[in-house]
Design an enzyme around this catalytic site. Sequence first.
Site, short mmCIF file in Angstrom:
data_model
loop_
_atom_site.label_atom_id
_atom_site.label_comp_id
_atom_site.label_asym_id
_atom_site.label_seq_id
_atom_site.Cartn_x
_atom_site.Cartn_y
_atom_site.Cartn_z
N VAL A 22 0.83 -1.21 0.00
CA VAL A 22 0.00 0.00 0.00
C VAL A 22 0.86 1.25 0.00
O VAL A 22 0.72 2.14 -0.84
CB VAL A 22 -0.95 0.01 1.21
CG1 VAL A 22 -1.69 1.34 1.31
CG2 VAL A 22 -1.96 -1.13 1.12
N ASP A 40 10.78 2.89 6.03
CA ASP A 40 10.37 1.56 6.46
C ASP A 40 11.45 1.00 7.38
O ASP A 40 12.64 1.23 7.15
CB ASP A 40 10.16 0.62 5.27
CG ASP A 40 9.32 -0.59 5.62
OD1 ASP A 40 8.15 -0.65 5.19
OD2 ASP A 40 9.84 -1.49 6.33
N THR A 90 -2.37 -3.83 9.74
CA THR A 90 -3.08 -4.01 11.01
C THR A 90 -3.64 -5.43 11.04
O THR A 90 -4.79 -5.66 10.67
CB THR A 90 -4.22 -2.97 11.17
OG1 THR A 90 -4.92 -2.84 9.92
CG2 THR A 90 -3.68 -1.62 11.57
N THR A 125 -6.16 0.11 8.19
CA THR A 125 -7.54 -0.25 8.55
C THR A 125 -7.64 -0.50 10.06
O THR A 125 -6.90 -1.31 10.61
CB THR A 125 -7.97 -1.53 7.80
OG1 THR A 125 -7.85 -1.31 6.41
CG2 THR A 125 -9.40 -1.88 8.14
N CYS A 265 -6.75 -8.00 4.46
CA CYS A 265 -7.91 -7.09 4.44
C CYS A 265 -9.21 -7.83 4.70
O CYS A 265 -9.75 -7.78 5.80
CB CYS A 265 -7.98 -6.36 3.09
SG CYS A 265 -6.66 -5.16 2.84
N ARG A 336 1.03 -13.35 3.12
CA ARG A 336 0.54 -13.10 4.48
C ARG A 336 -0.94 -13.49 4.60
O ARG A 336 -1.76 -13.12 3.79
CB ARG A 336 0.70 -11.62 4.85
CG ARG A 336 2.15 -11.18 5.04
CD ARG A 336 2.23 -9.69 5.27
NE ARG A 336 1.74 -8.94 4.11
CZ ARG A 336 1.50 -7.64 4.12
NH1 ARG A 336 1.67 -6.94 5.22
NH2 ARG A 336 1.07 -7.03 3.02
#
Length: 439
Positions: A22, A40, A90, A125, A265, A336
Amino acid sequence: MSLFEEILEQREKISLVGLGYVGMPIAVAFAKKVQVIGFDLNEEKIKLYQSGIDPTNEVGNEVIQQTSVVFTSDERKLREAKFHIVAVPTPVNADHTPDLTPVEGASRILGRNLTRGSIVVYESTVYPGVTEEVCVPILERESGLKCGVDFKVGYSPERINPGDKVHRLETITKIVSGMDGETLEEVAKVYELVVDAGVYRAESIKVAEAAKVIENSQRDINIAFMNELSIIFNKMGIDTKAVLEAAGTKWNFLPFTPGLVGGHCIGVDPYYLTYKAEQLGYHSQIILSGRRINDDMGKYVAENVVKNLIQSNIPVRRAQVAILGFTFKENCPDTRNTKVIDIVKELREYGIEPIITDPVADAKEAKRLYGVEIASMEEVKEMDAVILAVCHKEFTKLTMEQVDGMFKRTENEKKVLVEVKGMLDKDAFVLAGYHYWRL
């Protein structure tokens, strides 16, 4: 002069905290218009970006080589920016409760390097309230500054779809929000620099947080319905894909399909909403029911592999099984929260150690997260069963001859072919005598 104007005139910079699937595309997009610092913690990832390599495959090596983004793992560089965008993952814990560790950690780093007059916008999120009730106190504590006086905050939920070359940052309407009217306008103007589709001004940060978390919850529930239909129709001996194609001829039938729901997500966000609801004394009915169905689909696929092996008179224990695809979605290297691992775990319960191949997957990530070795396509041979788990474009082009070459030299009725998404010609394989099953 407003912060937006200072950014536009190159007097101030934008920072991106978190350069994954993202954050990195956002950084690259802004860098075409203004000065951008990309931060990062992962030094290895930063070195790849600095050498012109895109490990996410989201924008490609050529774009990375040409971008003006200053990639760094030195948090002190964040002090050079005044508009900060936080785009860290998240995830959820093993018990499905929100894991706010990444966003809290990013807030601490940013807080240590925050300067007066800054705006911090979160894209991660979260459930409604996290930005103002969790992140702001961290920013204040670490910086010694006061929110609303020395710095402002906003929220603009990410809508980038990893691996999707059509629905990109530039082409998707961007929800923006701010702690007050002035901040909202500043945030909106900044994002309008790169979002061609325009922005939608939410009335509050909590509204924007809630809008994001229900987008994926809605999709999760719809897919759960399709998965439940698949289970029912399978018991009836009816092909689910054929049913959906027939029903799809009605103008208002929603075109969802059954499948594995993983990633960071759709398979995660609903738990953020239900967690907050539990805190307020409400136990979700529909959302958690959908989650239970979707979380069990990997096991369901594996069970049907075993049933078809038995029907083909193939000994289950130590059967040779190949899984094609390991990422959480097609044409994306991200593994992931992939639900393919659930197929692997269930097969192991039956004494089957499958061989896994995936030309797209991040093999190092798969090894680190799951202890899984990714084999080459050439190693897939002498199989009893083949599972097509992910619709990578490399797999959609497979011919019957290529599929046949993956199996042992035996009668077709002893070849078990299982599909999650139904990308091959079912009729052709059934006619050829394969023991075929699809979700």
